[in-house]
Design an enzyme around this catalytic site. Structure first.
Site, PDB file in Angstrom:
ATOM      1  N   ASP A  19       1.302   5.034  -5.428  1.00 55.40           N
ATOM      2  CA  ASP A  19       0.810   4.945  -4.060  1.00 55.40           C
ATOM      3  C   ASP A  19       1.385   6.112  -3.264  1.00 55.40           C
ATOM      4  OD1 ASP A  19      -0.710   3.325  -2.167  1.00 55.40           O
ATOM      5  OD2 ASP A  19       0.001   1.605  -3.326  1.00 55.40           O
TER       6      ASP A  19
ATOM      7  N   ASP B 224      -3.040   5.829   0.546  1.00 53.10           N
ATOM      8  CA  ASP B 224      -3.112   4.679   1.439  1.00 53.10           C
ATOM      9  C   ASP B 224      -3.644   5.057   2.816  1.00 53.10           C
ATOM     10  OD1 ASP B 224      -2.159   1.834   2.097  1.00 53.10           O
ATOM     11  OD2 ASP B 224      -1.071   3.007   3.591  1.00 53.10           O
TER      12      ASP B 224
ATOM     13  N   GLU C 145      -7.971   5.139  -0.241  1.00 54.33           N
ATOM     14  CA  GLU C 145      -8.242   3.907   0.497  1.00 54.33           C
ATOM     15  C   GLU C 145      -8.666   4.279   1.905  1.00 54.33           C
ATOM     16  OE1 GLU C 145      -5.963  -0.193   1.821  1.00 54.33           O
ATOM     17  OE2 GLU C 145      -5.173   1.766   2.424  1.00 54.33           O
TER      18      GLU C 145
ATOM     19  N   HIS D  46      -3.965  -6.195  -3.560  1.00 56.03           N
ATOM     20  CA  HIS D  46      -2.808  -6.899  -3.016  1.00 56.03           C
ATOM     21  C   HIS D  46      -2.981  -7.325  -1.566  1.00 56.03           C
ATOM     22  CE1 HIS D  46      -2.477  -2.780  -1.733  1.00 56.03           C
ATOM     23  NE2 HIS D  46      -1.542  -3.114  -0.848  1.00 56.03           N
ATOM     24  N   ASP D  47      -4.107  -6.948  -0.945  1.00 55.38           N
ATOM     25  CA  ASP D  47      -4.351  -7.276   0.458  1.00 55.38           C
ATOM     26  C   ASP D  47      -5.422  -8.339   0.665  1.00 55.38           C
ATOM     27  OD1 ASP D  47      -2.489  -5.509   1.528  1.00 55.38           O
ATOM     28  OD2 ASP D  47      -3.926  -3.853   1.649  1.00 55.38           O
TER      29      ASP D  47
END
Length: 521
Positions: free
Chosen positions: A101, A203, A266, A327-328
């Site tokens: 990330d 991210d 993202e 994960h969100d």
């Protein structure tokens, strides 16, 4: 004439690891790098090509590691740089690539850069972050709302200005219009590339360069309270600004210095906004995430229409991708139910484009209840009652049965999973794990599934069917979204069914309830 080799990430499958919940090797209830190393054989056996590891950098951990205090280190929670180097070597030895990330839009307020920046208005690093004077009434400079609720501005009494925080108050926004910031962050990318990292998931790319005029965002008349406070405004000026795409191009130039590296971006937005991240000439992100399957109604006609729209929207030469979970967002098995989660797995692994699997989806993991005293997520803590908390999807992996479920010998940081363990599913022909392995194996042996052309065949209120074609080989994928048997809109030799009781030696007369079926034409 020599043919250009297909990039690995076009044929490959990415697997997301949330390290806190993957494997604890030390007994403190929190997963870490050595734990990931212990489970590499599971990933190699599953058949994925790359692992993407959520943040492992030094951090106060107010937002699960997305508040970074040192971009070039490893938080002691997860190990050391030596542990990381060993993990990369062990992964590469198994044919697994490693993605990290990269969190460029903000740091922790504990980062040395920000400590210097807030020390005084004259500090050389003051302009590394976004500082502004108060509005005439003494309040924040504009009406922007933090993604976690509350104003996107935090008052700093000693220096008499506000700083921008798109997320938590403890996550000040970097000023990417400052060339020194850009140079430092690009060198950070090189630091990890030099250590063998195969790419980054970038991210929150939509927030890289908020509007420098700080214009107010407009109210969203369709806002619903369950969406959380941040969505009460359109993000017209706080996201997807033109200068951000210039930065994405520069990130790509850095990645291009290292052959075979990939950038996955993202950026939540409309389809038109997401397409911009590919770059005007394909010089942006290799794979801007396509999140439609995460939030879409589980309806075959809607998904079919989007697949067609998405394919048509792709710029020339752009490669598609699909994501079912992360994960969100809620687990796919909780969104669709366990039976349809099997159909969803076939959809993910047979549509055209690079799929990303979220850890545990191959086991059919579901959202779990997290008691108030165990809540970790700041989104839930800042907005109680909205149901926005992400802890239920970050539950530790159940590797075995018994205490700790093979994840830990200590007290787990979040409650344990309720689904069958990986060990229990290992040799079960009807398990979700067996289905995922079969789908991935078929995808690897059938070029039509990994790189073939896509064409919609049929879509109604119950069934979505499409063809994948490559080199004269045509496969039909037929998905029944209902709990009733439905007529087959395509015929051929059955290769794989999501229903283990389907006899593949027989010519199918109809689709079974909740069945996905792959047929060779």
């Amino acid at each position: 004439m020599t043919q250009t080799q297909t990039p690995w990430w076009q044929d490959g499958i990415i697997y997301q690891i949330y390290p806190r919940s993957f494997q604890d090797s030390g007994g403190n209830g929190v997963g870490e790098l050595r734990g990931i190393g212990q489970r590499l054989d599971h990933l190699a056996g599953l058949g994925v090509d790359a692992i993407w590891i959520s943040p492992i950098y030094p951090s106060p951990m107010l937002d699960g590691g997305y508040d970074i205090s040192d971009y070039r280190g490893i938080d002691p929670t997860f190990g050391t740089l030596k542990d990381f180097d060993r993990l990369v070597a062990d992964a590469h030895a198994r044919g697994l690539r490693v993605l990290l990330d990269f969190v460029p839009s903000h740091t922790s307020d504990q980062h040395p850069w920000f400590r210097a920046s807030r020390a005084s208005r004259s500090d050389p690093r003051r302009d590394w972050y976004i500082w502004r004077d108060p509005a005439p009434d003494g309040g924040p400079p504009n009406n922007w709302i933090s993604e976690f609720g509350g104003p996107a501005w935090t008052w700093d009494e000693p220096t008499g200005q506000y700083y921008l925080n798109i997320y938590l108050y403890a996550q000040p926004a970097l000023n990417w219009r400052n060339p020194e910031v850009r140079a430092e962050m690009y060198d950070t990318m090189r630091f990890w590339f030099d250590r063998g990292v195969d790419g980054f998931r970038v991210d929150a790319a939509e927030h890289l360069t908020p509007d420098d005029q700080l214009r107010d965002n407009l109210p969203n008349p369709d806002w619903r309270v369950e969406e959380g406070p941040a969505r009460s405004l359109f993000r017209t000026y706080s996201s997807h600004q033109p200068e951000g795409f210039e930065i994405v191009r520069e990130m790509r130039q850095v990645a291009n210095e290292y052959p075979g590296r990939v950038l996955v971006g993202e950026a939540y937005g409309t389809l038109d906004e997401v397409m911009l991240y590919y770059g005007e000439t394909g010089d942006g992100f290799h794979l801007p995430f396509n999140f439609e399957l995460i939030g879409a109604p589980w309806d075959p006609q809607h998904i079919a229409e989007f697949a067609d729209t998405y394919e048509a929207a792709l710029p020339a030469g752009a490669w598609p991708n699909w994501v079912l979970g992360n994960h969100d967002r809620d687990r796919v098995a909780s969104r669709t139910g366990p039976a349809q989660a099997r159909v969803a797995a076939m959809l993910l692994l047979t549509l055209r484009g690079t799929p990303t699997i979220y850890q545990g989806d191959e086991l059919g993991m579901v959202n779990e209840t997290v008691p108030p005293e165990m809540v970790q997520d700041p989104w839930e803590k800042n907005n109680p009652g909205y149901g926005l908390g992400r802890d239920p999807v970050r539950i530790p992996i159940p590797w075995t049965d018994g205490p700790g479920r093979g994840f830990t010998e200590g007290t787990p940081w979040l409650p344990l999973s309720s689904v069958d363990s990986a060990a229990a599913q290992e040799d079960d022909p009807g398990s979700m794990l067996t289905l995922y392995r079969a789908l991935i194996d078929l995808r690897q042996t059938e070029p039509a599934l990994s790189r073939g052309r896509y064409r919609r065949l049929h879509a109604d209120e119950s069934v979505f069917a499409y063809t994948r074609t490559h080199g004269g080989r045509t496969l039909h994928v037929v998905l029944n979204f209902t709990a009733k048997a439905r007529p087959l809109p395509a015929h051929g030799t059955p290769l794989l069914s999501t229903r283990p009781e389907r006899a593949l030696s027989d010519a199918p007369a109809e689709l079974l309830p909740n069945e996905g079926l792959i047929l060779a034409a």
